[in-house]
Scaffold this active site. Structure first.
Site, PDB file in Angstrom:
ATOM      1  N   ASP A 100      -5.733   6.630 -21.990  1.00  0.00           N
ATOM      2  CA  ASP A 100      -7.535   6.426 -22.333  1.00  0.00           C
ATOM      3  C   ASP A 100      -8.048   7.115 -23.469  1.00  0.00           C
ATOM      4  OD1 ASP A 100     -10.823   6.675 -21.190  1.00  0.00           O
ATOM      5  OD2 ASP A 100      -9.877   7.687 -19.904  1.00  0.00           O
TER       6      ASP A 100
HETATM    7  C1  BGC Z   1     -13.329   6.905 -20.339  1.00  0.00           C
HETATM    8  C2  BGC Z   1     -12.516   4.831 -20.505  1.00  0.00           C
HETATM    9  C3  BGC Z   1     -13.176   4.004 -21.035  1.00  0.00           C
HETATM   10  C4  BGC Z   1     -12.973   4.570 -22.241  1.00  0.00           C
HETATM   11  C5  BGC Z   1     -14.200   4.292 -22.950  1.00  0.00           C
HETATM   12  C6  BGC Z   1     -13.375   6.740 -21.599  1.00  0.00           C
HETATM   13  O1  BGC Z   1     -13.930   8.045 -22.057  1.00  0.00           O
HETATM   14  O2  BGC Z   1     -12.835   7.684 -19.356  1.00  0.00           O
HETATM   15  O3  BGC Z   1     -12.562   4.587 -18.616  1.00  0.00           O
HETATM   16  O4  BGC Z   1     -12.908   3.029 -20.916  1.00  0.00           O
HETATM   17  O5  BGC Z   1     -13.236   6.381 -22.715  1.00  0.00           O
HETATM   18  O6  BGC Z   1     -15.021   3.767 -23.744  1.00  0.00           O
END
Ligand code: BGC
Length: 722
Positions: free
Chosen positions: A230
């Protein structure tokens, strides 16, 4: 390596020709020169390896440009119709292509364990079978358009409080039976990527959890795709690389992203010697101070850059592991046709996508209560009330925010549909949504004091004068924060109560991210749960209010007072000393309510129809196919959702099993006065249990399959002998 992916000749050949530096450049993200994608991995021009663009998900394609804003994932699951998930996936795939994106950061499929979780609207359900079928549907849909799907967040990412630190203390059987199955289903549907969670599982960060990533995902499940972290969710170099992470995202710091204005040379900017050297770290966290608030650290984007090259050279990370990281990425690049530039063009905001967004919103709308006031007659004089009645509820805050080309608010939808008079009296100041930034900075939910004309008395007066009052209420939710209560924010309950006292034909339409408490539910004539309906909010809710569509949805989560959920114990949620005990075991959601005999407000699977259905006797054929006749005994066409729950025979050694578990379901349209035979194929995993020594085991004995309308309204049962 046993868990290494297979390589095509072409990928093997590319690997042979890549230098160490080039390989490492394919294991972490960089700044998107076009500033459009959520994530970006540069290509290797010399060898014709193209760049890769990744976009959020899961409610639509999030780039700088608009796209169809679909209903929240929980609304999609409320349709109980996985075919719609496949259709939404296909539509998102086409839109991703049109926006020049190669990977969708979707679906989100964590199990809804905590009713307060700020991201429940991005997830499907408290049940693994339901979640898994929707996850598989979205994955197969996205990938049918040659776009890579990314199920997330693997795994046990069930709360936002302390999300980057909290450790889910959960035993293997519970992981296998509740939290992992939907990921397994997504992998079986062919997912080409997977995103790890921020949190720890039994003390180890998800992004470096060797058992889960290498033994379970890549080993047992034969996952062929690549595992990405993530955003800012990588914590160490050796542990992550050896643990099974293939791609660090975003691979740059927040400062680099912000400074880039779309053109930065990130590779030239990554040698900040002032920072502590990234590298192998210990578990649990060495840097707890950086993560004081339990949020990811945007200052660290460099674990897989020069550091990874150095560690491969020194042998601390085996070169075979680096090769597998790259082979996994290239395998997907090849699979979706990117190596040959051979892909469709896609399309955005087509009439078909608009209609699909509306259909999911209507079919996902759950009729919680109805004393007969609904459907409305065409010529009723209606007053529309509510703080945000003039806004379409697109979703919660955070990475899933999608900006649509078109949208309809409840006022626009009802005005377009009604033949009677429509008046609007908001009756409450606007309830502002919360954003990810609010969550991180601790702000949000402040009223903007520029709304002098908002007067509850005027709404009550208008309600008294109208045939019907429809009150639209909402919660607020975002990524990075949990809801602090299940009640509606501000004075919306008081507004509903005042309107209901003035008009006994009051209908309430609730837009919420998950379960909410509705203390006035018995004082109003009808309650609709619309979740976050997306761009088609107004049209969909008008279609349901006036009966053009049967409210097709059923609850994918149990609604109950917050003190009745197992997570009311702070050891379980939000946890103590950054550990959340999952010692409720398998008793999550309706499994808990059934086992303890506590009556929920609305059980899992609940939802009324404008039609009325009578169930025939259930029968079972073959190994596990259940048939039942469903007769529509009303004079309206209707949509029924037939559900099958399995009660297992006693397991050896008094091993606990939930009283009943969802094993199959089907949505069916039944015309007035007619009857349909519904066929349910039961999910084998619902019969089985996970045994530490034997793996998946189906006990001998008699399984009872209950068939009914909800988890509590069971109409007939059959038995299966194993
Ligand atoms: C989130 C993800 C997301 C990523 C990119 C993170 O803060 O947990 O679900 O895909 O950001 O935006």
């Amino acid at each position: 390596m046993e868990d290494a992916t297979e390589r095509s000749e072409r990928v093997a050949d590319l690997l042979d020709r890549l230098t160490l530096e080039e390989k490492v450049s394919l294991t972490h993200g960089a700044v998107d020169p076009e500033g459009n994608a959520t994530g970006y991995v540069p290509g290797v021009d010399r060898l014709g390896i193209p760049e890769l663009r990744l976009a959020d998900g899961p409610l639509g394609v999030r780039t700088e440009k608009p796209a169809t804003a679909f209903p929240a994932s929980i609304a999609l699951a409320a349709t109980f119709e996985p075919e719609l998930a496949h259709e939404q996936g296909r539509a998102m795939g086409r839109e991703a292509l049109a926006r020049d994106q190669d990977v969708m950061l979707a679906p989100g499929l964590n199990l809804i364990r905590v009713p307060h979780n700020g991201r429940n609207f991005e997830y499907y359900s408290e049940d693994p079978v339901l979640s898994g079928r929707f996850a598989a549907g979205v994955v197969s849909g996205i990938q049918s358009e040659d776009v890579v799907a990314t199920p997330k967040h693997f795994v046990a990412n069930n709360q936002e409080t302390h999300r980057a630190e909290v450790s889910a203390e959960v035993d293997e059987r519970v992981l296998r039976e509740l939290y992992l199955p939907a990921f397994r289903d997504a992998v079986e549907a062919g997912a080409g990527a997977l995103m790890t969670a921020y949190n720890r599982i039994n003390g180890t960060y998800a992004s470096e959890h060797r058992h889960l990533l290498r033994e379970v995902l890549k080993g047992e499940w034969d996952f062929e795709g690549f595992v990405m972290s993530d955003w800012f969710g990588t914590r160490h170099t050796v542990d992550a690389a050896s643990g099974g992470l293939d791609l660090q995202m975003p691979g740059v710091t927040m400062a680099e992203l912000q400074a880039s204005d779309g053109t930065a040379d990130v590779d030239g900017a990554d040698d900040d010697e002032g920072d502590a050297a990234p590298g192998e770290g210990d578990n649990p966290p060495e840097g707890l101070d950086q993560f004081e608030d339990g949020m990811p650290d945007p200052d660290r984007g460099d674990y897989f850059r020069d550091e990874l090259a150095r560690l491969v050279e020194s042998g601390e990370v085996p070169e075979a592991r680096l090769d597998d990281m790259v082979a996994r990425l290239l395998g997907q690049v090849e699979r979706v046709g990117l190596l040959d530039g051979d892909r469709g063009e896609g399309s955005v905001d087509t009439p078909e996508h608009r209609a699909l967004a509306e259909r999911i919103a209507a079919d996902g709308t759950v009729l919680l209560e109805n004393d007969g006031v609904l459907p409305l007659s065409d010529d009723a004089d209606v007053v529309l009330i509510g703080p945000n009645v003039d806004e379409a509820m697109l979703g919660g805050g955070g990475s899933s925010e999608t900006e649509p080309v078109v949208l309809t608010s409840p006022v626009e939808g009802v005005e377009a549909r009604a033949d009677g008079e429509v008046t609007v009296e908001r009756g409450h100041e606007r309830v502002e949504g919360v954003t990810l930034l609010d969550a991180i900075m601790g702000g949000g939910e402040e009223d903007e004091d520029d709304e002098g004309d908002v007067d509850r008395d005027a709404a009550v007066e208008a309600a008294a004068a109208a045939d019907v009052a429809v009150v639209f209420v909402r919660d607020t939710a975002t990524e990075a924060a949990d809801r602090d209560a299940l009640s509606l924010p501000e004075e919306q309950d008081e507004l509903v109560e005042a309107v209901a006292a003035a008009n006994d034909r009051t209908v309430v339409a609730v837009s919420s991210s998950g379960p909410v408490e509705l203390p006035w539910r018995e004082d109003v004539a009808a309650v609709l749960q619309t979740w976050y309906p997306g761009q088609a909010h107004g049209d969909a809710v008008a279609a349901v209010l006036y009966g053009d569509e049967d409210p097709g949805g059923r609850l994918p989560v149990t609604f109950a007072p917050e003190s009745d959920y197992p997570t009311a114990d702070e050891r379980r949620y939000p946890g103590v000393d950054r550990e959340a005990s999952y010692d409720e075991g398998l008793l999550v959601g309706y499994r808990h309510f059934d086992a303890t005999g506590v009556d929920p407000t609305y059980p899992f699977g609940h939802g009324d129809s404008y039609a009325e259905f009578r169930y025939g006797d259930a029968e079972v054929t073959g190994d596990r196919t259940v048939h039942v006749d469903v007769a529509n005994v009303s004079d309206r066409d209707g949509r029924e959702v037939v559900q099958a729950y399995v009660a297992a025979p006693d397991a050896p050694d008094d091993l606990e099993r939930p009283p009943r578990e969802l094993a199959g379901f089907a949505a069916v349209e039944v015309p007035a006065g007619e009857s349909e035979t519904v066929e349910l194929t039961l999910d084998e995993s619902a019969l089985g249990r996970y045994d530490g020594d034997e793996g998946w085991t189906i006990d001998d004995g008699e399984f009872t399959v209950h068939v009914g309308r909800t988890s509590r309204d069971l109409r007939d049962s059959v038995t299966i002998e194993r």
